[in-house]
Design a protein around this motif. Sequence first.
Motif, short mmCIF file in Angstrom:
data_model
loop_
_atom_site.label_atom_id
_atom_site.label_comp_id
_atom_site.label_asym_id
_atom_site.label_seq_id
_atom_site.Cartn_x
_atom_site.Cartn_y
_atom_site.Cartn_z
N ALA A 217 41.25 43.51 35.50
CA ALA A 217 42.42 43.81 36.33
C ALA A 217 43.33 44.81 35.62
CB ALA A 217 43.18 42.52 36.64
N MET A 218 43.53 44.63 34.32
CA MET A 218 44.38 45.56 33.56
C MET A 218 43.78 46.96 33.56
SD MET A 218 45.27 43.35 30.20
CE MET A 218 46.39 41.96 30.22
N MET A 415 43.77 32.31 27.93
CA MET A 415 43.07 33.27 28.78
C MET A 415 43.77 34.63 28.72
SD MET A 415 42.72 33.27 32.90
CE MET A 415 44.44 33.66 33.15
N LEU A 416 45.10 34.60 28.75
CA LEU A 416 45.87 35.84 28.68
C LEU A 416 45.60 36.56 27.34
CD1 LEU A 416 47.95 37.72 29.96
CD2 LEU A 416 49.75 36.29 29.00
N GLY A 417 45.54 35.76 26.27
CA GLY A 417 45.24 36.32 24.95
C GLY A 417 43.87 37.01 24.95
N PHE A 418 42.89 36.35 25.52
CA PHE A 418 41.55 36.94 25.57
C PHE A 418 41.52 38.15 26.51
CE2 PHE A 418 40.07 33.22 23.34
CZ PHE A 418 39.07 33.76 22.56
N TRP B 73 50.41 51.11 30.26
CA TRP B 73 51.44 50.05 30.26
C TRP B 73 51.82 49.63 31.67
CZ3 TRP B 73 51.84 47.72 25.86
CH2 TRP B 73 51.62 48.41 24.68
N ARG B 74 51.75 50.59 32.63
CA ARG B 74 52.17 50.26 34.00
C ARG B 74 51.24 49.24 34.65
NH1 ARG B 74 52.44 55.74 36.97
NH2 ARG B 74 50.43 55.84 35.94
N ALA B 75 50.02 49.12 34.13
CA ALA B 75 49.11 48.09 34.65
C ALA B 75 49.16 46.84 33.78
CB ALA B 75 47.68 48.63 34.71
N VAL B 76 49.22 47.07 32.44
CA VAL B 76 49.14 45.93 31.51
C VAL B 76 50.36 45.03 31.60
CG1 VAL B 76 49.02 45.29 29.07
CG2 VAL B 76 47.64 47.18 29.91
N VAL B 77 51.57 45.64 31.59
CA VAL B 77 52.80 44.82 31.56
C VAL B 77 52.91 43.91 32.79
CG1 VAL B 77 55.32 44.93 31.54
CG2 VAL B 77 54.01 46.38 29.99
N PRO B 78 52.75 44.43 34.03
CA PRO B 78 52.86 43.51 35.17
C PRO B 78 51.82 42.39 35.15
CG PRO B 78 52.92 45.78 35.93
CD PRO B 78 52.57 45.83 34.48
N ILE B 79 50.62 42.69 34.67
CA ILE B 79 49.59 41.64 34.69
C ILE B 79 49.87 40.57 33.63
CG2 ILE B 79 47.11 41.19 34.29
CD1 ILE B 79 46.65 43.76 35.99
N VAL B 80 50.33 41.03 32.45
CA VAL B 80 50.71 40.05 31.41
C VAL B 80 51.86 39.18 31.92
CG1 VAL B 80 51.75 39.81 29.11
CG2 VAL B 80 49.90 41.45 29.47
N SER B 107 51.36 42.55 41.71
CA SER B 107 51.25 43.64 42.70
C SER B 107 51.96 44.91 42.23
CB SER B 107 51.81 43.18 44.06
OG SER B 107 53.21 43.08 43.98
N PHE B 108 52.84 44.77 41.22
CA PHE B 108 53.49 45.97 40.68
C PHE B 108 52.54 46.77 39.77
CE2 PHE B 108 57.16 43.56 42.06
CZ PHE B 108 57.92 44.55 42.67
N ALA B 109 51.37 46.19 39.49
CA ALA B 109 50.39 46.92 38.69
C ALA B 109 49.66 47.96 39.52
CB ALA B 109 49.37 45.94 38.09
N VAL B 110 49.73 47.83 40.84
CA VAL B 110 49.05 48.80 41.70
C VAL B 110 50.10 49.64 42.43
CG1 VAL B 110 46.97 47.42 42.05
CG2 VAL B 110 48.89 47.12 43.59
#
Lengths: 496, 147
Positions: A217-218, A415-418, B73-80, B107-110
């Motif tokens: 997803a990332m 899971m988030l860490g992985f 970062w714009r995809a990683v931060v919202p998903i984290v 949804s802010f990652a897209v």
Amino acid sequence: MLDNLALGFATATTVSNLLYCFLGTFLGTFIGVLPGLGPLAAVAMLLPVSFYLPPETALVMLAGVYYGAEYGGSIASILLNIPGTPSSSITCLDGYPMAREGRAGVALLVTALASFFGGVFGILVIAALAPLLADFALLLEPADYFAVMLLGLVAASVVSSSGTLRGVMMVTLGVLLGTIGVDVNSGATRFTGGVQDLRDGINLVVVAMGLFGVSEAMFSARGASASYAMEKVSWQRFLPMRGEWLRCLGPALRGSLIGSFFGTLPGTGQTVASSIGYAVEKRVSPNRANFGKGAIEGVVVPESANNAAAQTAFIPTLTLGIPGSTTMALMIGALMIHGVTPGPRLISDHPALFWGLIVSFLFGNLFLLVLNIPLIGIWVRLLRIPHYFLYPTIVVLISIGVYSLDHSLFDVWTMLGFGLLGYVLRLYRYEPAPLLIGFILGPMMEEYLRRAMLLSRGDPMIFLQRPGSAVMIAISVLLLVLTALPGLKRLVKSIG
Amino acid sequence: MLKKLSAQAGTLLIGAIALVFIFGSLTVLDLGTPRRMGPGAFPLIAGGILVILAAVAFVGDMKDRAEHQKVDWRAVVPIVLAVGSFALVTPRFGVLPGAGVCVLIASFAVDALSPLRRAGFVLGAVFGVWLVFIFGLRLPLEAFRGF
């Protein structure tokens, strides 16, 4: 054999097993059609659903998800030139040119038939070979088991898309992470940092969902702003031409044979099967000049090989407890969650589960064939759904999936860490798939290594004195040397 | 030099993880004997192999000036934040609010989602979660808590 098959039919044909088999193949195809989401993601996502089912039903459903997703991957390959799964990337080579010629209907029909042919071939191989291998496996000693697992890890490393060195590194990292938790021999706690939740080790599903779901997803969410635009599929020429039927038979048989062989080798799987099948066919086919330009054989071979391998991958998984692929590693996890230990005694201890599963493959492949031809229109429409809905949905599904495992928020954080680890690794060209195989096989390898060393009174020569383990270790070393040689030469040259 | 090293962050991270396992094996765990291997022996062997491999990869990549992808970062931060908020909201308010917040942040990652569409998507996703996990599969999850 007939008694066993009768038992299998009795198990597979219960209403609930048939229903879940159908549901599994349908959902698997549904997920497999979506580019980027292969069988691993499909099985990982639907694993929590199986927790509340009886073991036979759970396995039947997950197996359906697995080969349904493999089949679904081919649909996107043909219609969009985007392989839904790595193993269906070979299908793009001729499937997409066929679609461009207005023969998408023919390519999809041939895919369904070739997959069915390969699947049934693989089922026959598994029914004939698995019990023999299980009997043979009873003769194996700890040193042999260790060597088989080493071969599995090496095979998983050398077929890694990020190269042998990086593949071996990922496998070894997986092995290391697998040591976290209580050591079963001494009771000592290892690498938990005092965290109680880590005493039982890290859950396989948590690792898989983090590495593949969250990191995917990332990685892909940002570019997923629209659906895949595509031309309308023409159904006018749905059936292959008269001469093409006969031309498909030889490739289907060769593909099934090659697929069945590579499926049984631990750590290789469908991608190797379909690419080698394609390469062989390109050499032997009288129509080789048309390969890559829309040759029907170029669709038949990878599809039959792919599906035959998908079935025979269950042989090492069920009879030796060694996963043939990353998805098979998850299937082992599913078996263990249900209290079933895969290995030589699985067939004798759980005959209804084993034979029911084998017979369910037959029904699953039949469902795929009967369902997917009329459903192709739906899959095509599915590809038009805007993809910005896809990744947030995946994130929430896997979060709930992991949470429902044990109602543990620690699992969600892990899971988030992985997920972050998988993301960083992918940024630096480390493919995380071999890590999962190492994570599964590592603890078993350690167990067999320690047992073998105890039996040999500390003499490591035991691994070379037993013919079985010596051959396996020799093959592993040969594989490593052959694949690593060009890279090593380059490295030495650049240093020199 | 720092730029060169940052291009090797992945390999360095793997090497560092291996060193942690080696350190733990040597200082905390019993290594045993070849005949009776202790709990530290296997991690020590695997960690040692990994350190050597990481060193080889490091040297090779430095020589090849290997490229790596940049963090988005714009995809990683919202998903984290989405997964983190699920873990924070669920125990206090239940699974459905947790799922709603999770989908909203993810949804802010897209790109390309209007506020109306986003709201509709969140409501649809929460309804889907209820339909599949709670109504359909009857998983023992608490839909709402503290209301």
